[in-house]
Design a protein around this motif. Structure first.
Motif, PDB file in Angstrom:
ATOM      1  N   ARG A  94     -10.470  -2.712  -5.893  1.00  0.00           N
ATOM      2  CA  ARG A  94     -10.018  -4.105  -6.571  1.00  0.00           C
ATOM      3  C   ARG A  94      -9.132  -4.903  -5.706  1.00  0.00           C
ATOM      4  NH1 ARG A  94     -10.777  -0.378 -11.014  1.00  0.00           N
ATOM      5  NH2 ARG A  94      -8.807   0.222 -10.952  1.00  0.00           N
ATOM      6  N   LEU A  95      -8.098  -4.195  -5.026  1.00  0.00           N
ATOM      7  CA  LEU A  95      -7.122  -4.982  -4.177  1.00  0.00           C
ATOM      8  C   LEU A  95      -7.868  -5.545  -2.904  1.00  0.00           C
ATOM      9  CD1 LEU A  95      -3.779  -5.057  -3.644  1.00  0.00           C
ATOM     10  CD2 LEU A  95      -4.683  -4.681  -1.597  1.00  0.00           C
ATOM     11  N   LEU A  96      -8.841  -4.694  -2.250  1.00  0.00           N
ATOM     12  CA  LEU A  96      -9.550  -5.324  -1.032  1.00  0.00           C
ATOM     13  C   LEU A  96     -10.425  -6.275  -1.515  1.00  0.00           C
ATOM     14  CD1 LEU A  96     -10.281  -2.088   0.770  1.00  0.00           C
ATOM     15  CD2 LEU A  96      -8.644  -3.980   1.409  1.00  0.00           C
ATOM     16  N   ALA A 115       0.077  -7.901   7.168  1.00  0.00           N
ATOM     17  CA  ALA A 115       1.549  -8.065   7.100  1.00  0.00           C
ATOM     18  C   ALA A 115       1.604  -9.221   8.317  1.00  0.00           C
ATOM     19  CB  ALA A 115       2.213  -6.861   7.909  1.00  0.00           C
ATOM     20  N   GLY A 116       2.605 -10.144   7.832  1.00  0.00           N
ATOM     21  CA  GLY A 116       2.751 -11.388   8.683  1.00  0.00           C
ATOM     22  C   GLY A 116       1.777 -12.588   8.513  1.00  0.00           C
ATOM     23  N   THR A 117       0.890 -12.416   7.662  1.00  0.00           N
ATOM     24  CA  THR A 117      -0.382 -13.262   7.294  1.00  0.00           C
ATOM     25  C   THR A 117      -0.075 -13.831   6.046  1.00  0.00           C
ATOM     26  OG1 THR A 117      -2.044 -12.066   6.595  1.00  0.00           O
ATOM     27  CG2 THR A 117      -1.760 -12.393   9.028  1.00  0.00           C
ATOM     28  N   TRP A 118      -0.771 -14.915   5.608  1.00  0.00           N
ATOM     29  CA  TRP A 118      -0.860 -15.625   4.239  1.00  0.00           C
ATOM     30  C   TRP A 118      -1.334 -14.662   3.376  1.00  0.00           C
ATOM     31  CZ3 TRP A 118      -5.659 -16.488   1.936  1.00  0.00           C
ATOM     32  CH2 TRP A 118      -6.652 -16.246   2.776  1.00  0.00           C
ATOM     33  N   LEU A 119      -1.979 -13.450   3.864  1.00  0.00           N
ATOM     34  CA  LEU A 119      -2.470 -12.595   2.653  1.00  0.00           C
ATOM     35  C   LEU A 119      -1.620 -11.511   2.372  1.00  0.00           C
ATOM     36  CD1 LEU A 119      -6.026 -12.084   4.478  1.00  0.00           C
ATOM     37  CD2 LEU A 119      -5.670 -12.967   2.280  1.00  0.00           C
ATOM     38  N   ALA A 120      -0.405 -11.255   3.011  1.00  0.00           N
ATOM     39  CA  ALA A 120       0.743 -10.517   2.752  1.00  0.00           C
ATOM     40  C   ALA A 120       1.350 -10.892   1.456  1.00  0.00           C
ATOM     41  CB  ALA A 120       1.792 -10.131   3.921  1.00  0.00           C
ATOM     42  N   ARG A 130      -0.634   1.130 -14.895  1.00  0.00           N
ATOM     43  CA  ARG A 130       0.377   1.014 -13.588  1.00  0.00           C
ATOM     44  C   ARG A 130       0.269  -0.392 -13.367  1.00  0.00           C
ATOM     45  NH1 ARG A 130      -1.591   4.648  -9.271  1.00  0.00           N
ATOM     46  NH2 ARG A 130      -3.530   3.797 -10.358  1.00  0.00           N
ATOM     47  N   PRO A 131       1.498  -1.175 -13.130  1.00  0.00           N
ATOM     48  CA  PRO A 131       1.397  -2.562 -12.472  1.00  0.00           C
ATOM     49  C   PRO A 131       1.112  -2.569 -11.416  1.00  0.00           C
ATOM     50  CG  PRO A 131       3.645  -1.761 -12.676  1.00  0.00           C
ATOM     51  CD  PRO A 131       2.913  -0.854 -13.093  1.00  0.00           C
ATOM     52  N   VAL A 132      -0.277  -3.370 -11.106  1.00  0.00           N
ATOM     53  CA  VAL A 132      -0.607  -3.482  -9.725  1.00  0.00           C
ATOM     54  C   VAL A 132      -0.998  -5.085  -9.805  1.00  0.00           C
ATOM     55  CG1 VAL A 132      -2.711  -2.844  -8.258  1.00  0.00           C
ATOM     56  CG2 VAL A 132      -1.744  -1.157  -9.760  1.00  0.00           C
ATOM     57  N   ASP A 133      -0.680  -5.697  -8.500  1.00  0.00           N
ATOM     58  CA  ASP A 133      -1.037  -6.900  -8.478  1.00  0.00           C
ATOM     59  C   ASP A 133      -2.679  -7.048  -8.085  1.00  0.00           C
ATOM     60  OD1 ASP A 133      -1.275  -9.741  -8.032  1.00  0.00           O
ATOM     61  OD2 ASP A 133       0.294  -9.745  -6.285  1.00  0.00           O
ATOM     62  N   ARG A 134      -3.485  -7.330  -8.979  1.00  0.00           N
ATOM     63  CA  ARG A 134      -4.647  -7.610  -9.036  1.00  0.00           C
ATOM     64  C   ARG A 134      -5.251  -8.890  -8.188  1.00  0.00           C
ATOM     65  NH1 ARG A 134      -5.248  -2.429  -9.657  1.00  0.00           N
ATOM     66  NH2 ARG A 134      -5.237  -1.752 -11.412  1.00  0.00           N
ATOM     67  N   ALA A 135      -4.144  -9.776  -7.781  1.00  0.00           N
ATOM     68  CA  ALA A 135      -4.706 -10.934  -7.180  1.00  0.00           C
ATOM     69  C   ALA A 135      -4.672 -10.819  -5.720  1.00  0.00           C
ATOM     70  CB  ALA A 135      -4.003 -12.311  -7.747  1.00  0.00           C
ATOM     71  N   GLY A 136      -4.235  -9.812  -5.371  1.00  0.00           N
ATOM     72  CA  GLY A 136      -4.350  -9.937  -3.723  1.00  0.00           C
ATOM     73  C   GLY A 136      -2.587  -9.913  -3.340  1.00  0.00           C
ATOM     74  N   GLY A 137      -2.477  -9.622  -2.057  1.00  0.00           N
ATOM     75  CA  GLY A 137      -1.249  -9.644  -1.453  1.00  0.00           C
ATOM     76  C   GLY A 137      -0.236  -8.431  -2.018  1.00  0.00           C
ATOM     77  N   GLY A 138       1.261  -8.500  -1.517  1.00  0.00           N
ATOM     78  CA  GLY A 138       2.034  -7.421  -1.751  1.00  0.00           C
ATOM     79  C   GLY A 138       2.110  -6.036  -0.978  1.00  0.00           C
ATOM     80  N   GLU A 139       2.905  -5.297  -1.427  1.00  0.00           N
ATOM     81  CA  GLU A 139       3.068  -4.007  -0.507  1.00  0.00           C
ATOM     82  C   GLU A 139       1.980  -3.242  -0.404  1.00  0.00           C
ATOM     83  OE1 GLU A 139       6.328  -1.781  -1.953  1.00  0.00           O
ATOM     84  OE2 GLU A 139       7.527  -3.414  -2.383  1.00  0.00           O
ATOM     85  N   GLU A 140       0.982  -3.054  -1.214  1.00  0.00           N
ATOM     86  CA  GLU A 140      -0.255  -2.432  -1.299  1.00  0.00           C
ATOM     87  C   GLU A 140      -1.185  -3.058  -0.514  1.00  0.00           C
ATOM     88  OE1 GLU A 140      -2.822   0.978  -2.370  1.00  0.00           O
ATOM     89  OE2 GLU A 140      -0.605   0.523  -2.124  1.00  0.00           O
ATOM     90  N   ALA A 141      -1.352  -4.141  -0.301  1.00  0.00           N
ATOM     91  CA  ALA A 141      -2.180  -4.817   0.666  1.00  0.00           C
ATOM     92  C   ALA A 141      -1.843  -4.602   2.157  1.00  0.00           C
ATOM     93  CB  ALA A 141      -2.178  -6.517   0.308  1.00  0.00           C
ATOM     94  N   VAL A 142      -0.438  -4.717   2.278  1.00  0.00           N
ATOM     95  CA  VAL A 142       0.172  -4.436   3.604  1.00  0.00           C
ATOM     96  C   VAL A 142       0.030  -3.132   3.953  1.00  0.00           C
ATOM     97  CG1 VAL A 142       2.381  -4.403   4.940  1.00  0.00           C
ATOM     98  CG2 VAL A 142       1.922  -6.266   3.321  1.00  0.00           C
ATOM     99  N   ARG A 143      -0.042  -2.197   3.387  1.00  0.00           N
ATOM    100  CA  ARG A 143      -0.113  -0.849   3.657  1.00  0.00           C
ATOM    101  C   ARG A 143      -1.712  -0.490   3.831  1.00  0.00           C
ATOM    102  NH1 ARG A 143      -2.141   3.677   1.547  1.00  0.00           N
ATOM    103  NH2 ARG A 143      -2.618   2.828  -0.672  1.00  0.00           N
TER     104      ARG A 143
END
Length: 187
Positions: free
Chosen positions: A127-129, A25-30, A7-20
């Motif tokens: 991994r995302l965290l 949300a609304g920070t540089w980490l989003a 599954r395509p997952v952004d392993r570098a952080g950020g994105g929808e999964e990080a916001v969820r």
């Protein structure tokens, strides 16, 4: 074709999964890190790897290192990584309201917190965290705060590869619970 589904997952952080998962949300980490940020993270990881003497010293007393990590992650700079309200609601739906420790059961809340972390901290969220946490490394390496940088790298490693309740996951969940209850309307 056999094998695991990829599954395509952004392993570098950020994105929808990080916001969820978090309150980013609304920070540089989003947003996922751009090439410049990824280069800064890679440079910070290399710089931390050169701190072997400090890392070995910190690892001699595991309890002290874990206590330092908990204290470090209480800093408001890490607030965007607090576990988000959607995940907290799922935890409460599954486990019920957090118990209050009393004289009869002094470990009830810690046991609840451990179960809460293990409920959502599956491999992909871990991994995302961990990737989100590593995005903080340049802030600490660039000012020479090596103890914090080693602790962050260590925490990210333990979080991403383990199945334990790490100090990082425990503190982010605890803070997420506190945020959730702080935002509930007064009854």
């Amino acid at each position: 074709m056999r094998g695991r589904a990829i599954r395509p997952v952004d392993r570098a952080g950020g994105g929808e999964e990080a916001v969820r998962l978090t309150r980013c949300a609304g920070t540089w980490l989003a947003d996922p890190p751009d090439a410049a940020e990824q280069a800064r993270i890679a440079a910070a990881v290399r710089a931390v790897s050169e701190q072997r003497t400090l890392a070995l010293e910190l690892h001699r007393d595991q309890a002290a290192l874990d206590a330092y990590c908990i204290e470090l992650f209480r800093d408001p700079i890490f607030d965007p990584l607090h576990i988000g309200p959607a995940v907290i609601r799922r935890i409460i739906d599954k486990l019920g309201e957090p118990p209050v420790d009393d004289e009869a059961n002094t470990t009830a809340f810690s046991e609840y917190l451990q179960r809460a972390v293990l409920l959502f901290a599956l491999p992909n969220p871990r991994r995302l965290l961990a990737a989100q946490l590593r995005r903080y490394l340049p802030r600490f390496t660039e000012v020479g705060d090596w103890k914090a940088a080693v602790a962050i790298d260590y925490s990210a490693f333990r979080t991403s590869l383990g199945n334990e309740v790490t100090p990082f996951l425990a503190q982010m969940t605890l803070a997420g619970l506190a945020d959730y209850y702080d935002e509930l309307p007064e009854a």
